[in-house]
Design a protein around this motif. Structure first.
Motif, PDB file in Angstrom:
ATOM      1  N   TYR A 175       1.026  -0.521  -0.078  1.00 33.61           N
ATOM      2  CA  TYR A 175      -0.084   0.094   0.215  1.00 33.61           C
ATOM      3  C   TYR A 175       0.753   1.081  -0.172  1.00 33.61           C
ATOM      4  O   TYR A 175       0.836   1.938  -0.679  1.00 33.61           O
TER       5      TYR A 175
ATOM      6  N   TYR B 154       0.318   2.888  -3.329  1.00 33.21           N
ATOM      7  CA  TYR B 154      -0.537   3.465  -3.643  1.00 33.21           C
ATOM      8  C   TYR B 154      -0.347   5.175  -3.201  1.00 33.21           C
ATOM      9  O   TYR B 154      -0.534   6.317  -3.440  1.00 33.21           O
TER      10      TYR B 154
ATOM     11  N   SER C 275      -2.974  -3.841   1.278  1.00 32.01           N
ATOM     12  CA  SER C 275      -2.832  -3.142  -0.902  1.00 32.01           C
ATOM     13  C   SER C 275      -2.559  -5.348  -1.019  1.00 32.01           C
ATOM     14  O   SER C 275      -1.877  -5.973  -0.095  1.00 32.01           O
TER      15      SER C 275
END
Length: 264
Positions: free
Chosen positions: A75, A79, A100
């Protein structure tokens, strides 16, 4: 048009201790893995090779470490790399959310590669074993997302009978994409993989089926899921989830042909 119930994300409070629904769903997923893994021991080649229930429990421990570490780091890197680069200590604030699946998958691959080496087992044999046991845990996680009213879907037509208004998502009805993913990536993928894996397969074929199946189903489900607000849609109008799913599909196809060629 439906209204999301707006459940409290905390399932149980005991003094200062708060047990969240999402955490409980993780526990459900782990319990299902153990239950299915013990039944997977009856399948070939694991029955003939003498795999034991303790192997399932040991793999779960390593897999949990891979999921948590890989999911969080995935993540961070996929992201919000700039946000966490500006404040690295927030990487450890896992209670604030941010995991994630694709990062968790990479974490599991690495963790179980170490487990396989430690126990002298072929890595692909290990991955073939766990592949059919994973989707039910994914379904549990998506149900947790739905209970929390997070990761909602894109705006839907008010005429859609199951369109839903989510708290914090504005007044427009949306697709309950968490449930779509629970059904597609969870229930449907589990049924297909379990039936497929019940018969002896070439080394790597079950893993290939998981990679390809999940990648395709996740890619399709992303058309109904609202993209991350800070990312939006990326190149070619695809979401980050779709771009991360494409390498999975490619890896699954390559592994499938490799498995058939290696067997010959």
């Amino acid at each position: 048009m439906l209204m999301h119930p707006g459940w409290d994300p905390v399932a149980v409070r005991i003094g200062p201790l708060a047990v969240h629904w999402y955490g409980l769903m993780y526990l459900v997923g782990f319990a299902l893995f153990v239950w299915l893994g013990r039944r997977r021991l009856r399948h070939e080649p694991y029955r003939s090779l003498g795999w034991q229930p303790r192997d399932v429990e040991d793999m779960l421990f390593w897999g949990v470490l891979g999921v948590i570490l890989g999911g969080r780091l995935g993540y961070v890197l996929f992201y919000k790399p700039l946000d966490y680069l500006a404040d690295p200590l927030q990487i450890f604030a896992v209670w604030q959310g941010g995991m994630s699946f694709h990062g968790g998958l990479l974490g599991v691959l690495i963790a179980l590669a170490l487990w396989a080496r430690r126990h002298g087992r072929p890595w692909l044999q290990v991955m073939d074993f766990i592949a059919p046991c994973v989707p039910t845990g994914l379904a549990a996680g998506r149900i947790g997302n739905f209970i929390n009213g997070e990761l909602w879907g894109r705006v839907a037509s008010p005429d859609l009978p199951w369109a839903m208004v989510f708290p914090g998502a504005g007044p427009l009805p949306r697709h309950p994409s968490q449930l779509y993913q629970a059904v597609l990536e969870g229930v449907l993928l589990f049924v297909l993989l379990w039936l497929y894996a019940r018969q002896p397969r070439r080394l790597g074929e079950v893993s290939a089926a998981f990679l390809t199946g999940y990648g395709l189903l996740r890619f399709a489900a992303e058309y109904f899921r609202e993209p991350d607000a800070h990312l939006g849609l990326l190149s070619l109008g695809l979401s980050m989830g779709q771009w991360l799913s494409l390498p999975m599909v490619l890896a699954g196809v390559v592994l499938w042909f490799w498995a058939r060629r290696a067997a010959r």
